[in-house]
Design a protein around this motif. Structure first.
Motif, PDB file in Angstrom:
ATOM      1  N   UNK A  31      75.210  11.511  32.646  1.00  0.00           N
ATOM      2  CA  UNK A  31      73.969  10.965  32.099  1.00  0.00           C
ATOM      3  C   UNK A  31      73.593   9.645  32.770  1.00  0.00           C
ATOM      4  N   UNK A  32      74.596   8.810  33.023  1.00  0.00           N
ATOM      5  CA  UNK A  32      74.339   7.528  33.684  1.00  0.00           C
ATOM      6  C   UNK A  32      73.841   7.746  35.106  1.00  0.00           C
ATOM      7  N   UNK A  33      74.447   8.683  35.822  1.00  0.00           N
ATOM      8  CA  UNK A  33      74.030   8.979  37.193  1.00  0.00           C
ATOM      9  C   UNK A  33      72.601   9.510  37.228  1.00  0.00           C
ATOM     10  N   UNK A  34      72.285  10.400  36.308  1.00  0.00           N
ATOM     11  CA  UNK A  34      70.928  10.955  36.255  1.00  0.00           C
ATOM     12  C   UNK A  34      69.925   9.868  35.898  1.00  0.00           C
ATOM     13  N   UNK A  35      70.285   9.010  34.964  1.00  0.00           N
ATOM     14  CA  UNK A  35      69.404   7.902  34.590  1.00  0.00           C
ATOM     15  C   UNK A  35      69.159   6.950  35.743  1.00  0.00           C
ATOM     16  N   UNK A  36      70.189   6.669  36.508  1.00  0.00           N
ATOM     17  CA  UNK A  36      70.057   5.800  37.679  1.00  0.00           C
ATOM     18  C   UNK A  36      69.134   6.435  38.709  1.00  0.00           C
ATOM     19  N   UNK A  37      69.298   7.729  38.922  1.00  0.00           N
ATOM     20  CA  UNK A  37      68.423   8.458  39.850  1.00  0.00           C
ATOM     21  C   UNK A  37      66.971   8.398  39.378  1.00  0.00           C
ATOM     22  N   UNK A  57      63.023   2.696  29.323  1.00  0.00           N
ATOM     23  CA  UNK A  57      64.137   2.436  28.427  1.00  0.00           C
ATOM     24  C   UNK A  57      64.041   3.260  27.152  1.00  0.00           C
ATOM     25  N   UNK A  58      62.835   3.381  26.644  1.00  0.00           N
ATOM     26  CA  UNK A  58      62.660   4.161  25.427  1.00  0.00           C
ATOM     27  C   UNK A  58      63.064   5.612  25.659  1.00  0.00           C
ATOM     28  N   UNK A  59      62.677   6.144  26.806  1.00  0.00           N
ATOM     29  CA  UNK A  59      62.915   7.556  27.072  1.00  0.00           C
ATOM     30  C   UNK A  59      64.325   7.860  27.567  1.00  0.00           C
ATOM     31  N   UNK A  60      64.902   6.970  28.393  1.00  0.00           N
ATOM     32  CA  UNK A  60      66.152   7.324  29.060  1.00  0.00           C
ATOM     33  C   UNK A  60      67.330   6.408  28.758  1.00  0.00           C
ATOM     34  N   UNK A  61      67.154   5.123  28.840  1.00  0.00           N
ATOM     35  CA  UNK A  61      68.295   4.205  28.824  1.00  0.00           C
ATOM     36  C   UNK A  61      69.038   4.196  27.502  1.00  0.00           C
ATOM     37  N   UNK A  62      68.354   4.144  26.412  1.00  0.00           N
ATOM     38  CA  UNK A  62      69.037   4.039  25.119  1.00  0.00           C
ATOM     39  C   UNK A  62      69.938   5.240  24.856  1.00  0.00           C
ATOM     40  N   UNK A  63      69.486   6.416  25.224  1.00  0.00           N
ATOM     41  CA  UNK A  63      70.314   7.611  25.043  1.00  0.00           C
ATOM     42  C   UNK A  63      71.537   7.561  25.948  1.00  0.00           C
ATOM     43  N   UNK A  64      71.351   7.063  27.147  1.00  0.00           N
ATOM     44  CA  UNK A  64      72.451   6.988  28.110  1.00  0.00           C
ATOM     45  C   UNK A  64      73.427   5.885  27.724  1.00  0.00           C
ATOM     46  N   UNK A  65      72.906   4.723  27.324  1.00  0.00           N
ATOM     47  CA  UNK A  65      73.754   3.579  26.999  1.00  0.00           C
ATOM     48  C   UNK A  65      74.692   3.878  25.843  1.00  0.00           C
ATOM     49  N   UNK A  66      74.271   4.712  24.946  1.00  0.00           N
ATOM     50  CA  UNK A  66      75.128   5.037  23.812  1.00  0.00           C
ATOM     51  C   UNK A  66      76.349   5.852  24.233  1.00  0.00           C
TER      52      UNK A  66
END
Length: 99
Positions: free
Chosen positions: A22-28, A73-82
């Motif tokens: 998830x982190x890799x996809x978010x970074x991409x 952040x609303x769409x991707x980061x918060x889900x990934x950060x958890x």
């Protein structure tokens, strides 16, 4: 297919290198979110007359791709950060120096 190709190419499972998918996809996604606006701005500069002539009521602002940091952040980061504590260290060493 990606997992099999990675295994065939590097001789190690993709999950050994990409432990936080998830982190890799978010970074991409974030990287693409930075590149696309630049690409559309260049296209607008290079082909403005062509785009304007083909598009009735053309507005440059609507043509440009933009993803605000808040929306990202609303769409991707918060889900990934958890699920992710941060990027893995030593990922490259797993590829360069397999067990």
């Amino acid at each position: 297919m990606l997992e099999r190709a990675f295994q065939d190419t590097y001789g190690i499972p993709l999950t050994d290198v990409l432990t936080k998918e998830d982190l890799a996809i978010g970074t991409f996604r974030r990287a693409i979110g930075n590149i696309l606006p630049e690409m559309t701005a260049v296209a607008l500069i290079a082909r403005r007359q062509e785009i304007v002539s083909e598009t009735p009521n053309f507005k440059a602002r609507q043509f440009r791709y933009y993803l605000s940091r808040t929306s990202y952040q609303k769409e991707w980061v918060r889900a990934i950060a958890s699920r992710a504590s941060g990027p893995d260290c030593g990922v490259l060493s797993k590829i360069l120096f397999p067990d």
